[in-house]
Design a protein around this motif. Sequence first.
Motif, short mmCIF file in Angstrom:
data_model
loop_
_atom_site.label_atom_id
_atom_site.label_comp_id
_atom_site.label_asym_id
_atom_site.label_seq_id
_atom_site.Cartn_x
_atom_site.Cartn_y
_atom_site.Cartn_z
N GLU A 6 0.83 -1.20 0.00
CA GLU A 6 0.00 0.00 0.00
C GLU A 6 0.87 1.25 0.00
OE1 GLU A 6 -2.51 -2.56 3.17
OE2 GLU A 6 -0.40 -1.99 3.06
N SER A 21 -3.20 3.64 -2.77
CA SER A 21 -2.90 2.68 -3.84
C SER A 21 -2.46 1.37 -3.22
CB SER A 21 -1.78 3.20 -4.74
OG SER A 21 -2.11 4.43 -5.32
N CYS A 22 -2.77 0.30 -3.91
CA CYS A 22 -2.35 -1.02 -3.46
C CYS A 22 -1.95 -1.83 -4.70
CB CYS A 22 -3.46 -1.73 -2.71
SG CYS A 22 -3.11 -3.45 -2.31
N ALA A 23 -0.69 -2.19 -4.73
CA ALA A 23 -0.17 -2.95 -5.87
C ALA A 23 0.06 -4.39 -5.45
CB ALA A 23 1.12 -2.34 -6.36
N SER A 25 1.67 -8.13 -6.27
CA SER A 25 2.74 -8.81 -7.02
C SER A 25 2.78 -10.26 -6.60
CB SER A 25 4.08 -8.13 -6.79
OG SER A 25 4.44 -8.20 -5.42
N ARG A 70 -9.65 0.33 -10.41
CA ARG A 70 -8.63 -0.71 -10.52
C ARG A 70 -8.01 -0.71 -11.91
NH1 ARG A 70 -10.01 -6.87 -8.65
NH2 ARG A 70 -8.19 -7.93 -9.52
N ASP A 71 -6.73 -1.00 -11.93
CA ASP A 71 -6.01 -1.19 -13.19
C ASP A 71 -5.57 -2.65 -13.21
OD1 ASP A 71 -4.16 -1.36 -15.27
OD2 ASP A 71 -3.42 0.67 -14.94
N LYS A 74 -1.95 -3.47 -14.23
CA LYS A 74 -0.94 -3.21 -13.20
C LYS A 74 -1.22 -3.94 -11.90
CE LYS A 74 0.15 1.45 -14.90
NZ LYS A 74 0.21 2.89 -14.56
N ASP A 75 -2.34 -4.68 -11.86
CA ASP A 75 -2.74 -5.36 -10.61
C ASP A 75 -2.73 -4.38 -9.45
OD1 ASP A 75 -1.38 -8.64 -11.36
OD2 ASP A 75 -3.44 -7.89 -11.44
N THR A 76 -3.31 -3.23 -9.68
CA THR A 76 -3.32 -2.17 -8.68
C THR A 76 -4.75 -1.67 -8.47
OG1 THR A 76 -1.08 -1.48 -9.26
CG2 THR A 76 -2.43 0.12 -8.07
N TYR A 78 -7.07 1.35 -6.40
CA TYR A 78 -6.96 2.69 -5.85
C TYR A 78 -8.22 3.03 -5.05
CZ TYR A 78 -3.55 2.93 -9.65
OH TYR A 78 -2.52 2.68 -10.49
N CYS A 94 -5.16 -2.99 2.62
CA CYS A 94 -5.55 -3.57 1.34
C CYS A 94 -5.79 -5.06 1.52
CB CYS A 94 -4.44 -3.33 0.32
SG CYS A 94 -4.78 -3.97 -1.33
#
Length: 118
Positions: A6, A21-23, A25, A70-71, A74-76, A78, A94
Amino acid sequence: QVELVESGGGSVQAGGSLRLSCAASGSGFINAMGWYRQAPGKPREMVAAITRGGISNIADSVKGRFTIFRDNDKDTVYLEMNSLKPDDTAVYSCAAARSRWIWEVDYWGRGTQVTVSS
């Protein structure tokens, strides 16, 4: 396994805005992504969630003020937070699920503090 990272927390005055934001992986599949929050002495609350297909769910307490998007590339995910109130002060975490239901959480981020002053 999936790691959630986050960013975007901080301090703001009432009426202000923040974006979290939360990415994600890792190699695991994720469907639902979203945010929970917990204030001192209060139970954890689901704030907002969105599926990979774009279906969102927003808590009544923040509806009209918070937006989730969400994107997938990018696996993100918001969380756009507007018109913030002191009651929004909490640790925001997140969460991600392999299912489309955010309450079936499989992965958690570490959390980020949001503080709203009056």
